[in-house]
Design a protein around this motif. Sequence first.
Motif, short mmCIF file in Angstrom:
data_model
loop_
_atom_site.label_atom_id
_atom_site.label_comp_id
_atom_site.label_asym_id
_atom_site.label_seq_id
_atom_site.Cartn_x
_atom_site.Cartn_y
_atom_site.Cartn_z
N ARG A 1 1.00 -1.15 0.17
CA ARG A 1 0.10 0.03 0.07
C ARG A 1 0.37 1.06 0.09
O ARG A 1 0.94 2.65 -0.51
CB ARG A 1 -0.68 -0.28 1.01
CG ARG A 1 -1.94 -0.67 1.33
CD ARG A 1 -2.70 -0.48 2.36
NE ARG A 1 -3.74 0.35 1.94
CZ ARG A 1 -4.30 1.11 3.55
NH1 ARG A 1 -4.92 0.50 4.23
NH2 ARG A 1 -5.21 2.03 3.08
N ALA A 2 2.03 1.30 0.24
CA ALA A 2 2.63 1.93 1.16
C ALA A 2 3.71 2.80 -1.27
O ALA A 2 4.08 4.03 -1.39
CB ALA A 2 4.31 2.22 2.27
N LYS A 3 3.95 1.14 -0.94
CA LYS A 3 4.71 1.64 -2.24
C LYS A 3 3.45 1.85 -3.19
O LYS A 3 3.52 2.94 -4.24
CB LYS A 3 4.81 0.50 -2.88
CG LYS A 3 5.79 -0.32 -2.56
CD LYS A 3 6.75 -1.82 -2.93
CE LYS A 3 7.75 -1.85 -2.41
NZ LYS A 3 8.31 -3.77 -3.46
N ALA A 4 1.99 1.72 -3.67
CA ALA A 4 1.13 1.76 -4.31
C ALA A 4 0.71 3.90 -3.92
O ALA A 4 0.66 4.51 -5.05
CB ALA A 4 -0.27 1.60 -3.91
N VAL A 5 0.94 3.85 -3.00
CA VAL A 5 0.72 5.72 -2.55
C VAL A 5 2.03 6.61 -3.04
O VAL A 5 1.96 7.16 -3.71
CB VAL A 5 0.69 6.01 -1.28
CG1 VAL A 5 1.29 7.47 -1.02
CG2 VAL A 5 -0.10 5.25 -0.29
N ALA A 6 3.13 6.47 -3.19
CA ALA A 6 4.60 6.72 -3.45
C ALA A 6 4.27 6.50 -5.28
O ALA A 6 4.40 7.45 -5.55
CB ALA A 6 5.43 5.70 -3.17
N GLN A 7 4.42 5.91 -5.51
CA GLN A 7 3.41 5.52 -7.64
C GLN A 7 2.31 6.87 -7.87
O GLN A 7 2.92 7.56 -8.73
CB GLN A 7 3.09 4.48 -7.52
CG GLN A 7 4.18 3.22 -7.57
CD GLN A 7 3.79 2.00 -8.09
OE1 GLN A 7 2.77 1.28 -8.07
NE2 GLN A 7 4.94 0.53 -8.04
#
Length: 72
Positions: free
Chosen positions: A30-36
């Motif tokens: 989820r954190a990676k998705a937010v970053a992307q």
Amino acid sequence: MKNKIEDLRNHLFATIEALLDEEKPLEIERAKAVAQVSQQLIESAKVEVKFIEVTGATRPSGFLALGHEGER
């Protein structure tokens, strides 16, 4: 415009805080998705800045605050 660059910063800091939460940390995916998604917003802001530079526009879209407009 409702969402501004300051809102993006707040969401990113909230994501960092959630990642660091020892009791219930945010899932890495989820954190990676937010970053992307955030990176795409940043890229669009860069395009907006370039547009303002090239055209001499005085009215941005509202995502980036100019002058006193973004101060609180």
